[in-house]
Design an enzyme around this catalytic site. Structure first.
Site, mmCIF file in Angstrom:
data_model
loop_
_atom_site.group_PDB
_atom_site.id
_atom_site.type_symbol
_atom_site.label_atom_id
_atom_site.label_comp_id
_atom_site.label_asym_id
_atom_site.label_seq_id
_atom_site.Cartn_x
_atom_site.Cartn_y
_atom_site.Cartn_z
ATOM 1 N N MET A 1 -30.848 24.283 74.461
ATOM 2 C CA MET A 1 -32.269 23.941 74.359
ATOM 3 C C MET A 1 -33.164 25.149 74.633
ATOM 4 O O MET A 1 -34.270 25.022 75.138
ATOM 5 C CB MET A 1 -32.607 22.794 75.332
ATOM 6 C CG MET A 1 -31.994 21.467 74.915
ATOM 7 S SD MET A 1 -32.641 20.934 73.314
ATOM 8 C CE MET A 1 -31.150 20.958 72.321
ATOM 9 N N ALA A 2 -32.677 26.354 74.272
ATOM 10 C CA ALA A 2 -33.577 27.515 74.279
ATOM 11 C C ALA A 2 -34.473 27.378 73.042
ATOM 12 O O ALA A 2 -34.476 26.329 72.390
ATOM 13 C CB ALA A 2 -32.770 28.810 74.275
ATOM 14 N N ASN B 1 -26.115 32.975 65.565
ATOM 15 C CA ASN B 1 -25.845 34.173 64.761
ATOM 16 C C ASN B 1 -24.440 34.684 65.033
ATOM 17 O O ASN B 1 -24.257 35.777 65.555
ATOM 18 C CB ASN B 1 -26.857 35.265 65.130
ATOM 19 C CG ASN B 1 -28.021 35.287 64.170
ATOM 20 O OD1 ASN B 1 -27.953 34.705 63.086
ATOM 21 N ND2 ASN B 1 -29.082 35.962 64.557
ATOM 22 N N HIS C 1 -27.902 38.623 54.534
ATOM 23 C CA HIS C 1 -29.351 38.353 54.537
ATOM 24 C C HIS C 1 -30.047 39.264 55.551
ATOM 25 O O HIS C 1 -31.062 39.898 55.251
ATOM 26 C CB HIS C 1 -29.612 36.876 54.879
ATOM 27 C CG HIS C 1 -31.026 36.589 55.291
ATOM 28 N ND1 HIS C 1 -31.510 36.909 56.548
ATOM 29 C CD2 HIS C 1 -32.082 36.062 54.623
ATOM 30 C CE1 HIS C 1 -32.785 36.593 56.631
ATOM 31 N NE2 HIS C 1 -33.157 36.063 55.470
ATOM 32 N N ASN C 2 -29.497 39.336 56.748
ATOM 33 C CA ASN C 2 -30.127 40.158 57.778
ATOM 34 C C ASN C 2 -30.078 41.640 57.416
ATOM 35 O O ASN C 2 -31.019 42.378 57.696
ATOM 36 C CB ASN C 2 -29.448 39.932 59.134
ATOM 37 C CG ASN C 2 -29.864 38.612 59.753
ATOM 38 O OD1 ASN C 2 -30.242 37.690 59.039
ATOM 39 N ND2 ASN C 2 -29.804 38.511 61.058
ATOM 40 N N GLU D 1 -32.722 42.224 55.041
ATOM 41 C CA GLU D 1 -33.989 42.188 55.804
ATOM 42 C C GLU D 1 -34.282 43.584 56.400
ATOM 43 O O GLU D 1 -35.416 44.070 56.334
ATOM 44 C CB GLU D 1 -33.844 41.133 56.901
ATOM 45 C CG GLU D 1 -34.982 41.006 57.872
ATOM 46 C CD GLU D 1 -34.611 39.993 58.976
ATOM 47 O OE1 GLU D 1 -34.139 38.878 58.667
ATOM 48 O OE2 GLU D 1 -34.794 40.340 60.161
ATOM 49 N N TYR D 2 -33.254 44.228 56.925
ATOM 50 C CA TYR D 2 -33.431 45.593 57.453
ATOM 51 C C TYR D 2 -33.930 46.520 56.342
ATOM 52 O O TYR D 2 -34.844 47.318 56.537
ATOM 53 C CB TYR D 2 -32.101 46.148 57.978
ATOM 54 C CG TYR D 2 -31.742 45.820 59.401
ATOM 55 C CD1 TYR D 2 -31.597 44.509 59.824
ATOM 56 C CD2 TYR D 2 -31.508 46.833 60.336
ATOM 57 C CE1 TYR D 2 -31.235 44.207 61.126
ATOM 58 C CE2 TYR D 2 -31.149 46.543 61.643
ATOM 59 C CZ TYR D 2 -31.004 45.225 62.031
ATOM 60 O OH TYR D 2 -30.639 44.934 63.319
HETATM 61 P P1 NAP Z 1 -30.330 32.476 73.247
HETATM 62 O O1 NAP Z 1 -31.312 33.174 74.106
HETATM 63 O O2 NAP Z 1 -29.549 33.270 72.273
HETATM 64 O O3 NAP Z 1 -29.307 31.662 74.174
HETATM 65 C C1 NAP Z 1 -29.747 30.870 75.246
HETATM 66 C C2 NAP Z 1 -29.083 29.515 75.183
HETATM 67 O O4 NAP Z 1 -27.655 29.638 75.230
HETATM 68 C C3 NAP Z 1 -29.467 28.640 76.360
HETATM 69 O O5 NAP Z 1 -29.575 27.309 75.932
HETATM 70 C C4 NAP Z 1 -28.284 28.828 77.299
HETATM 71 O O6 NAP Z 1 -28.130 27.796 78.224
HETATM 72 C C5 NAP Z 1 -27.161 28.831 76.298
HETATM 73 N N1 NAP Z 1 -25.922 29.404 76.821
HETATM 74 C C6 NAP Z 1 -25.643 30.710 77.012
HETATM 75 N N2 NAP Z 1 -24.388 30.854 77.490
HETATM 76 C C7 NAP Z 1 -23.873 29.603 77.602
HETATM 77 C C8 NAP Z 1 -22.630 29.098 78.043
HETATM 78 N N3 NAP Z 1 -21.649 29.906 78.453
HETATM 79 N N4 NAP Z 1 -22.435 27.755 78.015
HETATM 80 C C9 NAP Z 1 -23.410 26.925 77.608
HETATM 81 N N5 NAP Z 1 -24.608 27.351 77.173
HETATM 82 C C10 NAP Z 1 -24.848 28.670 77.176
HETATM 83 O O7 NAP Z 1 -31.084 31.270 72.487
HETATM 84 P P2 NAP Z 1 -31.933 31.290 71.141
HETATM 85 O O8 NAP Z 1 -32.812 32.495 71.020
HETATM 86 O O9 NAP Z 1 -32.535 29.950 71.049
HETATM 87 O O10 NAP Z 1 -30.838 31.446 69.999
HETATM 88 C C11 NAP Z 1 -29.774 30.493 69.836
HETATM 89 C C12 NAP Z 1 -28.853 30.987 68.745
HETATM 90 O O11 NAP Z 1 -29.591 31.102 67.532
HETATM 91 C C13 NAP Z 1 -28.273 32.386 69.011
HETATM 92 O O12 NAP Z 1 -26.964 32.443 68.492
HETATM 93 C C14 NAP Z 1 -29.163 33.304 68.212
HETATM 94 O O13 NAP Z 1 -28.521 34.486 67.832
HETATM 95 C C15 NAP Z 1 -29.470 32.420 67.004
HETATM 96 N N6 NAP Z 1 -30.699 32.751 66.304
HETATM 97 C C16 NAP Z 1 -31.821 33.075 66.967
HETATM 98 C C17 NAP Z 1 -32.994 33.379 66.266
HETATM 99 C C18 NAP Z 1 -34.273 33.692 66.984
HETATM 100 O O14 NAP Z 1 -35.260 33.993 66.299
HETATM 101 N N7 NAP Z 1 -34.310 33.625 68.311
HETATM 102 C C19 NAP Z 1 -32.997 33.343 64.879
HETATM 103 C C20 NAP Z 1 -31.859 32.966 64.221
HETATM 104 C C21 NAP Z 1 -30.714 32.683 64.938
HETATM 105 P P3 NAP Z 1 -28.838 27.899 79.673
HETATM 106 O O15 NAP Z 1 -30.245 27.423 79.461
HETATM 107 O O16 NAP Z 1 -28.048 26.982 80.525
HETATM 108 O O17 NAP Z 1 -28.761 29.321 80.107
#
Ligand code: NAP
Length: 480
Positions: free
Chosen positions: A11-12, A103, A186-187, A190-191
């Site tokens: 739920m980030a 990702n 895609h990424n 994007e670069y």
């Molecule tokens: P994030 O910062 O990459 O990860 C944080 C999340 O992961 C939190 O919910 C955290 O839980 C959980 N987590 C980390 N280690 C864990 C573990 N060992 N067990 C259970 N949960 C764990 O989050 P995000 O930015 O929302 O991205 C999520 C995914 O989407 C990533 O793979 C990222 O690469 C991909 N993505 C991101 C974007 C972007 O724009 N941000 C775009 C495309 C794809 P806690 O709250 O408990 O720490």
């Protein structure tokens, strides 16, 4: 009792936005879970309208899912993903589906799919592009995994994906890691796109003599034509931003060292491994790396005695820059699609290139009008040798070719770095040249390593006895 038809773990920012997107669609009841329950509680409190089924333990989360269970993982890529997969796999039953929307490296996705398939579970690695805004309002989604899993998952993903020209930006890319591979490319593109946009900014400023506001206007104008794209649009916005503290254009107070999260590097590493020249993406990765070497930059600036004189600008300079950008963009996309073709061959994926271009038209960072032209090119010829050979792109490049050459020359003479434009032109010239100096390289390889060469006028392979009497002998092919 189970009642949610879909669950989201993590739920980030990405996971909570995706969960809200799912909940906003007719017919969905969304189960949510996060390792730290505070995040889940905060989301549920902020969005009562979503009707989330929230759990604070994995057991409760799994129990809240209707069967076949479907859960999308949106957690930190790598160890976080493996940890969550292990927890779900322990509790899921054959026929249930685990989706990784993070990702992930496609090689990890191939491994995870194999391991989960052995347990009777469906694992789908789905590339999701569009950042947090896309996750909430409609991303471009690139799912891999089995065709059977896609039958269940496809309609759900289609309901939350971006829509471009009436079509949802999602397609079953191919089996196991295909979706994450295509997301990686895609990424990488994007670069390249971002670097190719940064170069015109520098040229218009340093040679064209435009101020930042005028350059913002140029990009806004370009966005009304065939360069129309999200990245051009936001470029104009960034350039228009004034820094509240100093009153300067914001771009002038931002440290000029570009960061990265590594997916561009992955693309280059994999493409090079597959023998695909991805100079456009490579130069974009290198340009960020050069920018991030302040000590070396300072040392060279101190060591040099002078800089070349900037070439005078001329009527039509802006149009020339635009043409150089367009032609270089065609090269970058051609190289990106070549990488997908090579990946598909290597890993046994049946990837519809036109469909990939179609799902990139909305939701994702590289969304652009240009992608329609790629869809059409692959409609004309699904076996196209390179996008540069398509009639539309060949014409477009030919009509801008002289402008492209003028701009690369002016940049070189003025000392303005244009690695994207210049390498794209070199690639185009390499493909266009009837003979390449690769013949000389083969001669050198034969000289020092007896690597042999092929002749233009006879079959088989040959070696010249360089340290002997320099006669030529026929040989077996070298293994090196
Ligand atoms: P994030 O910062 O990459 O990860 C944080 C999340 O992961 C939190 O919910 C955290 O839980 C959980 N987590 C980390 N280690 C864990 C573990 N060992 N067990 C259970 N949960 C764990 O989050 P995000 O930015 O929302 O991205 C999520 C995914 O989407 C990533 O793979 C990222 O690469 C991909 N993505 C991101 C974007 C972007 O724009 N941000 C775009 C495309 C794809 P806690 O709250 O408990 O720490």
């Amino acid at each position: 009792m189970a009642w949610a038809n879909i669950g989201v773990v993590g739920m980030a920012v990405m996971g909570s936005n995706l969960a809200r997107n799912l909940a906003s669609r007719e017919g969905n009841t969304v189960a949510v879970y996060n390792r730290s329950p505070e995040r889940t509680r905060a989301l549920v409190a902020e969005h009562p309208e979503a009707g989330f089924v929230a759990s604070e333990t994995v057991d409760d989360f799994v129990a809240s899912l209707a069967r076949p269970r479907t859960a999308i993982i949106m957690v930190q890529a790598g160890r976080g993903t493996d940890a969550v997969i292990a927890q779900l796999a322990e509790r899921f039953e054959p026929g249930d589906i685990i989706v990784d929307g993070g990702n992930a490296n496609f090689a990890d996705t191939i491994r995870r799919e194999r391991e989960l398939r052995a347990k009777g579970l469906d694992f789908v690695g789905a590339g999701i592009s569009g950042g947090e805004e896309g996750a909430l309002n409609g991303p471009s989604i690139m799912p891999g995994g089995s065709a059977e899993a896609y039958r269940t998952l496809g309609p759900i993903l289609a309901s939350i994906a971006a829509v471009a020209e009436g079509e949802p930006c999602v397609t079953h890319v191919g089996t196991d890691g295909a979706g994450h591979f295509v997301k990686m490319v895609h990424n990488g593109i994007e670069y390249a796109d971002m670097q190719l946009i940064a170069e015109p900014y520098d040229l218009l400023r340093r040679i064209g003599g435009h101020d930042v506001a005028a350059i913002a206007d140029v990009f806004a104008t370009w966005n009304d034509g065939d360069l129309e794209s999200y990245l051009i649009e936001i470029t104009a916005e960034v350039l228009r931003q004034t820094d509240a503290r100093t009153g300067q254009p914001l771009v002038d107070v931002i440290v000029d060292q570009a960061g990265s999260k590594g997916t561009g590097v992955w693309t280059v590493q994999n493409a090079v491994g597959l023998g695909v020249p991805v100079s456009g993406i490579g130069e974009a990765v290198f340009a960020r790396a050069v920018s991030s070497k302040p000590a070396q930059r300072a040392a060279v600036q101190q060591a040099i005695t002078g800089r070349p004189q900037v070439q005078p600008t001329y009527d039509g300079f802006e149009d020339d820059v635009r043409a150089a950008l367009y032609a270089s963009k065609v090269v970058a996309y051609a190289q990106g699609f070549d990488t997908i073709i090579a990946g598909a061959r290597e890993y046994g994926w049946d990837i519809d290139l036109g469909a990939v271009a179609r799902i990139w038209r909305g939701g994702c960072i590289i969304r652009a009008r240009f992608l329609n032209r790629i869809v059409e090119a692959y409609q004309r010829d699904p076996e196209l040798a390179t996008l540069l050979a398509d009639e539309y792109f060949a014409d477009a490049v030919a009509s801008g070719e002289q402008a492209w050459r003028r701009i690369v020359s002016a940049a070189a003479l003025s000392g303005v770095p244009v690695p994207g434009f210049a390498s794209a032109l070199a690639y185009f010239d390499s493909l266009s040249s009837e003979r390449l100096p690769a013949a000389l390289i083969q001669g050198q390889r034969d000289f020092f390593g007896a690597h042999t060469y092929r002749r233009t006028d006879a079959g088989g392979t040959f070696h010249t006895l360089w340290s002997g009497d320099r006669t030529e002998i026929a040989t077996e092919p070298s293994t090196h």
